[in-house]
Write a protein that holds these residues in place. Structure first.
Motif, PDB file in Angstrom:
ATOM      1  N   SER A  93     -18.495 -55.556  69.397  1.00  0.00           N
ATOM      2  CA  SER A  93     -19.740 -55.076  69.177  1.00  0.00           C
ATOM      3  C   SER A  93     -21.439 -55.585  68.415  1.00  0.00           C
ATOM      4  O   SER A  93     -22.432 -54.582  69.423  1.00  0.00           O
ATOM      5  CB  SER A  93     -19.193 -53.896  67.393  1.00  0.00           C
ATOM      6  N   MET A  94     -20.853 -56.514  67.974  1.00  0.00           N
ATOM      7  CA  MET A  94     -22.484 -57.458  67.907  1.00  0.00           C
ATOM      8  C   MET A  94     -23.376 -57.608  68.936  1.00  0.00           C
ATOM      9  O   MET A  94     -24.432 -57.340  69.181  1.00  0.00           O
ATOM     10  CB  MET A  94     -22.225 -58.188  67.209  1.00  0.00           C
ATOM     11  N   LEU A  95     -22.365 -58.073  70.303  1.00  0.00           N
ATOM     12  CA  LEU A  95     -23.335 -58.510  71.391  1.00  0.00           C
ATOM     13  C   LEU A  95     -23.692 -57.022  72.047  1.00  0.00           C
ATOM     14  O   LEU A  95     -24.464 -57.342  72.954  1.00  0.00           O
ATOM     15  CB  LEU A  95     -22.318 -59.486  72.140  1.00  0.00           C
ATOM     16  N   PHE A 168     -21.554 -78.877  65.513  1.00  0.00           N
ATOM     17  CA  PHE A 168     -20.932 -77.353  64.548  1.00  0.00           C
ATOM     18  C   PHE A 168     -22.226 -76.281  63.943  1.00  0.00           C
ATOM     19  O   PHE A 168     -22.506 -75.666  64.180  1.00  0.00           O
ATOM     20  CB  PHE A 168     -19.998 -77.727  63.680  1.00  0.00           C
ATOM     21  N   ALA A 169     -22.646 -78.012  63.517  1.00  0.00           N
ATOM     22  CA  ALA A 169     -23.895 -77.462  62.254  1.00  0.00           C
ATOM     23  C   ALA A 169     -25.165 -76.518  63.229  1.00  0.00           C
ATOM     24  O   ALA A 169     -25.351 -75.310  63.383  1.00  0.00           O
ATOM     25  CB  ALA A 169     -24.048 -78.225  61.843  1.00  0.00           C
ATOM     26  N   HIS A 176     -25.956 -67.660  64.263  1.00  0.00           N
ATOM     27  CA  HIS A 176     -26.129 -66.511  63.126  1.00  0.00           C
ATOM     28  C   HIS A 176     -28.134 -66.813  63.303  1.00  0.00           C
ATOM     29  O   HIS A 176     -28.069 -65.533  61.909  1.00  0.00           O
ATOM     30  CB  HIS A 176     -25.587 -67.146  62.072  1.00  0.00           C
ATOM     31  N   PHE A 177     -28.223 -67.478  64.004  1.00  0.00           N
ATOM     32  CA  PHE A 177     -30.092 -67.641  63.541  1.00  0.00           C
ATOM     33  C   PHE A 177     -30.777 -66.997  64.866  1.00  0.00           C
ATOM     34  O   PHE A 177     -31.512 -66.449  64.978  1.00  0.00           O
ATOM     35  CB  PHE A 177     -30.199 -69.103  62.847  1.00  0.00           C
ATOM     36  N   PHE A 178     -30.627 -67.765  65.471  1.00  0.00           N
ATOM     37  CA  PHE A 178     -31.096 -68.600  66.603  1.00  0.00           C
ATOM     38  C   PHE A 178     -30.881 -67.034  67.951  1.00  0.00           C
ATOM     39  O   PHE A 178     -31.975 -66.226  68.782  1.00  0.00           O
ATOM     40  CB  PHE A 178     -31.937 -69.557  67.777  1.00  0.00           C
ATOM     41  N   LEU A 181     -32.587 -64.307  67.081  1.00  0.00           N
ATOM     42  CA  LEU A 181     -33.682 -64.137  67.263  1.00  0.00           C
ATOM     43  C   LEU A 181     -33.835 -63.843  68.521  1.00  0.00           C
ATOM     44  O   LEU A 181     -35.085 -63.104  68.977  1.00  0.00           O
ATOM     45  CB  LEU A 181     -34.177 -65.231  66.199  1.00  0.00           C
ATOM     46  N   LEU A 182     -33.185 -64.020  69.127  1.00  0.00           N
ATOM     47  CA  LEU A 182     -33.747 -64.210  70.742  1.00  0.00           C
ATOM     48  C   LEU A 182     -33.680 -62.756  71.450  1.00  0.00           C
ATOM     49  O   LEU A 182     -34.419 -62.665  72.547  1.00  0.00           O
ATOM     50  CB  LEU A 182     -32.989 -65.575  71.954  1.00  0.00           C
ATOM     51  N   PHE A 183     -32.613 -63.000  70.915  1.00  0.00           N
ATOM     52  CA  PHE A 183     -31.892 -60.961  72.200  1.00  0.00           C
ATOM     53  C   PHE A 183     -32.124 -59.934  71.174  1.00  0.00           C
ATOM     54  O   PHE A 183     -31.699 -58.999  71.533  1.00  0.00           O
ATOM     55  CB  PHE A 183     -30.415 -61.378  72.542  1.00  0.00           C
TER      56      PHE A 183
END
Length: 185
Positions: A93-95, A168-169, A176-178, A181-183
């Motif tokens: 759903s998120m994607l 992993f980081a 969770h961030f980029f 932000l990108l999409f």
């Protein structure tokens, strides 16, 4: 059983067996080192001394690359009843909200990895930058995720533990961030 994903208690011991054999033979497993071998074969040693290496001692690992490519193709196109990826409905759903309608239906999002997506300059730039960062990161870390996580950790190397924590980081930061932000719109 051949058409379904193998459970951890089958695939895990097989990985351990392969790693034990490689360690006993004095070999290390990793994919990014094969790029160096391919560059050496391609003549990069004429340009840089870094690529003046003994190709014969590393040629066995090129068979691993061929096996990964052939096995990946065989596994995704012949030995499966399901062409999608088993991910949660919430992730799908998120994607979908980010414009990835192929989420859960394909191994790679066709919005980024189809030939038609290469007509979008943003996608091409994104893939080029991502490829450069992955290559730079693998070189800077002294290996790739498979080499550090499988081979390095199994031989108890502290640099591999640090690299895996970094991988992993970085993955968590990307997802969770980029990524939003990108999409995101």
């Amino acid at each position: 059983m051949i058409y379904e994903p193998w459970p951890w208690y089958v695939s895990g011991p097989l990985i351990v067996l392969v790693m034990a054999i490689l360690l006993l033979m004095g070999k290390r497993f990793g994919m990014s080192s094969n790029l160096e071998t391919m560059c050496t074969i391609g003549g990069a040693g004429k340009i840089s001394d870094y690529f003046k290496t003994n190709v014969k001692s590393k040629s066995w690992s090129l068979l691993v690359v061929l096996g990964v490519v052939f096995g990946g193709y065989l596994g995704s196109n012949v030995l499966t009843n399901n062409k999608g990826v088993a991910i949660s409905e919430m992730t799908i759903s998120m994607l979908n909200d980010l414009g990835f309608s192929s989420a859960g239906k394909a191994y790679l999002p066709s919005e980024l990895f189809s030939t038609s997506s290469l007509s979008d300059p943003f996608t091409v730039l994104l893939l080029l930058v991502a490829g450069f960062l992955v290559g730079f990161g693998a070189r800077y870390a002294g290996g790739c995720t498979s080499g550090h996580a499988i081979s390095g950790l199994s031989s108890l190397q502290l640099p591999s533990l640090i690299a895996v924590i970094g991988f992993f980081a970085g993955g968590l930061l990307m997802v969770h961030f980029f990524f939003p932000l990108l999409f995101g719109s």
